[in-house]
Scaffold this motif. Structure first.
Motif, short mmCIF file in Angstrom:
data_model
loop_
_atom_site.label_atom_id
_atom_site.label_comp_id
_atom_site.label_asym_id
_atom_site.label_seq_id
_atom_site.Cartn_x
_atom_site.Cartn_y
_atom_site.Cartn_z
N SER A 144 -36.01 -19.57 -11.14
CA SER A 144 -37.17 -19.64 -10.25
C SER A 144 -38.20 -20.57 -10.87
O SER A 144 -38.51 -20.46 -12.06
CB SER A 144 -37.80 -18.26 -10.07
OG SER A 144 -36.84 -17.35 -9.61
N ARG A 189 -32.18 -13.34 -12.80
CA ARG A 189 -31.81 -13.08 -11.41
C ARG A 189 -32.80 -12.12 -10.74
O ARG A 189 -33.09 -12.27 -9.55
CB ARG A 189 -30.39 -12.53 -11.34
CG ARG A 189 -29.86 -12.57 -9.91
CD ARG A 189 -28.36 -12.51 -9.84
NE ARG A 189 -27.65 -13.54 -10.54
CZ ARG A 189 -27.39 -14.76 -10.06
NH1 ARG A 189 -27.81 -15.10 -8.87
NH2 ARG A 189 -26.71 -15.63 -10.77
N SER A 235 -35.82 -17.80 -15.78
CA SER A 235 -34.37 -17.85 -15.55
C SER A 235 -33.73 -16.46 -15.61
O SER A 235 -32.89 -16.20 -16.46
CB SER A 235 -33.70 -18.79 -16.55
OG SER A 235 -33.97 -18.35 -17.87
N GLU A 288 -29.83 -21.11 -7.34
CA GLU A 288 -28.86 -20.08 -7.68
C GLU A 288 -27.44 -20.62 -7.64
O GLU A 288 -27.12 -21.50 -6.85
CB GLU A 288 -28.92 -18.93 -6.68
CG GLU A 288 -30.19 -18.13 -6.71
CD GLU A 288 -30.13 -16.99 -5.72
OE1 GLU A 288 -29.76 -15.89 -6.13
OE2 GLU A 288 -30.44 -17.24 -4.53
N ALA A 293 -38.57 -13.22 -5.75
CA ALA A 293 -39.25 -14.38 -5.15
C ALA A 293 -38.70 -14.67 -3.76
O ALA A 293 -39.46 -14.87 -2.81
CB ALA A 293 -39.11 -15.60 -6.06
N LYS A 294 -37.39 -14.70 -3.64
CA LYS A 294 -36.78 -14.97 -2.33
C LYS A 294 -37.14 -13.90 -1.32
O LYS A 294 -37.54 -14.20 -0.19
CB LYS A 294 -35.26 -15.03 -2.47
CG LYS A 294 -34.74 -16.41 -2.62
CD LYS A 294 -33.25 -16.56 -2.56
CE LYS A 294 -32.42 -15.33 -2.33
NZ LYS A 294 -30.99 -15.58 -2.37
N THR A 302 -36.04 -11.87 -11.04
CA THR A 302 -37.19 -12.64 -10.56
C THR A 302 -36.81 -13.49 -9.36
O THR A 302 -37.57 -13.58 -8.38
CB THR A 302 -37.76 -13.53 -11.68
OG1 THR A 302 -38.14 -12.69 -12.78
CG2 THR A 302 -38.96 -14.33 -11.21
N ALA A 303 -35.64 -14.10 -9.39
CA ALA A 303 -35.19 -14.93 -8.27
C ALA A 303 -35.04 -14.09 -7.00
O ALA A 303 -35.47 -14.50 -5.92
CB ALA A 303 -33.86 -15.60 -8.62
N VAL A 353 -42.67 -22.51 -4.61
CA VAL A 353 -41.68 -21.69 -5.32
C VAL A 353 -40.31 -22.24 -4.97
O VAL A 353 -40.00 -22.43 -3.79
CB VAL A 353 -41.75 -20.20 -4.92
CG1 VAL A 353 -40.70 -19.39 -5.65
CG2 VAL A 353 -43.14 -19.65 -5.17
N THR A 354 -39.51 -22.51 -5.97
CA THR A 354 -38.15 -22.97 -5.75
C THR A 354 -37.22 -22.04 -6.50
O THR A 354 -37.45 -21.74 -7.66
CB THR A 354 -37.96 -24.41 -6.26
OG1 THR A 354 -38.95 -25.25 -5.67
CG2 THR A 354 -36.59 -24.94 -5.92
N VAL A 355 -36.17 -21.56 -5.81
CA VAL A 355 -35.18 -20.69 -6.43
C VAL A 355 -33.83 -21.41 -6.35
O VAL A 355 -33.37 -21.73 -5.27
CB VAL A 355 -35.10 -19.32 -5.75
CG1 VAL A 355 -34.02 -18.46 -6.39
CG2 VAL A 355 -36.46 -18.61 -5.81
N PHE A 377 -42.07 -21.72 -10.32
CA PHE A 377 -43.37 -21.50 -9.68
C PHE A 377 -44.28 -22.62 -10.18
O PHE A 377 -44.57 -22.68 -11.37
CB PHE A 377 -43.94 -20.14 -10.08
CG PHE A 377 -43.06 -18.98 -9.73
CD1 PHE A 377 -43.22 -18.30 -8.53
CD2 PHE A 377 -42.06 -18.56 -10.60
CE1 PHE A 377 -42.40 -17.22 -8.20
CE2 PHE A 377 -41.24 -17.49 -10.28
CZ PHE A 377 -41.41 -16.83 -9.07
#
Length: 108
Positions: A66, A88, A86, A59, A94-95, A90-91, A55-57, A68
């Motif tokens: 995000s 916020r 895309s 910002e 996830a974080k 979800t980001a 997972v990469t976020v 996945f």
């Protein structure tokens, strides 16, 4: 993680397209060469965990994206899959989720 994706990430940081970068790595990175020390040069926060999720976020002030995906941040010829979201909310989810399952004392 190899040099090419890190170089791209660093370029995006210099262009202020990424303003904060949090890295969550599988704990195996701690015992394999200099990978973790190398990655820590590029990330504002780093954590380790037994999770193997990719997972990469990304910002900045305008965007939260995000990714996945099944792939590592390396060059390979395998077929991989993934989803890019895309928004916020979800980001943030996830974080927060990934940080909640990490070894908090590794953050440096």
């Amino acid at each position: 993680m190899t040099e090419k994706p890190l170089a791209t990430i660093e370029r995006l940081r210099q262009e202020n397209k990424i303003t904060k970068l949090t890295g969550i790595f599988e704990d195996k990175i701690l015992t394999k060469g200099k990978g973790y020390a190398f990655a820590k040069q590029f990330f504002d926060e780093t954590y380790t965990t037994r999770c193997h999720a990719k997972v990469t976020v990304f910002e900045n002030d305008q965007y939260a994206v995000s990714v996945f995906a099944s792939s590592n941040l390396t060059k390979n010829r395998r077929v991989e899959n993934g989803v890019i979201i895309s928004d916020r909310e979800t980001a943030i989810w996830a974080k927060n989720y990934l940080i909640s399952i990490t070894n908090q004392d590794d953050n440096k």
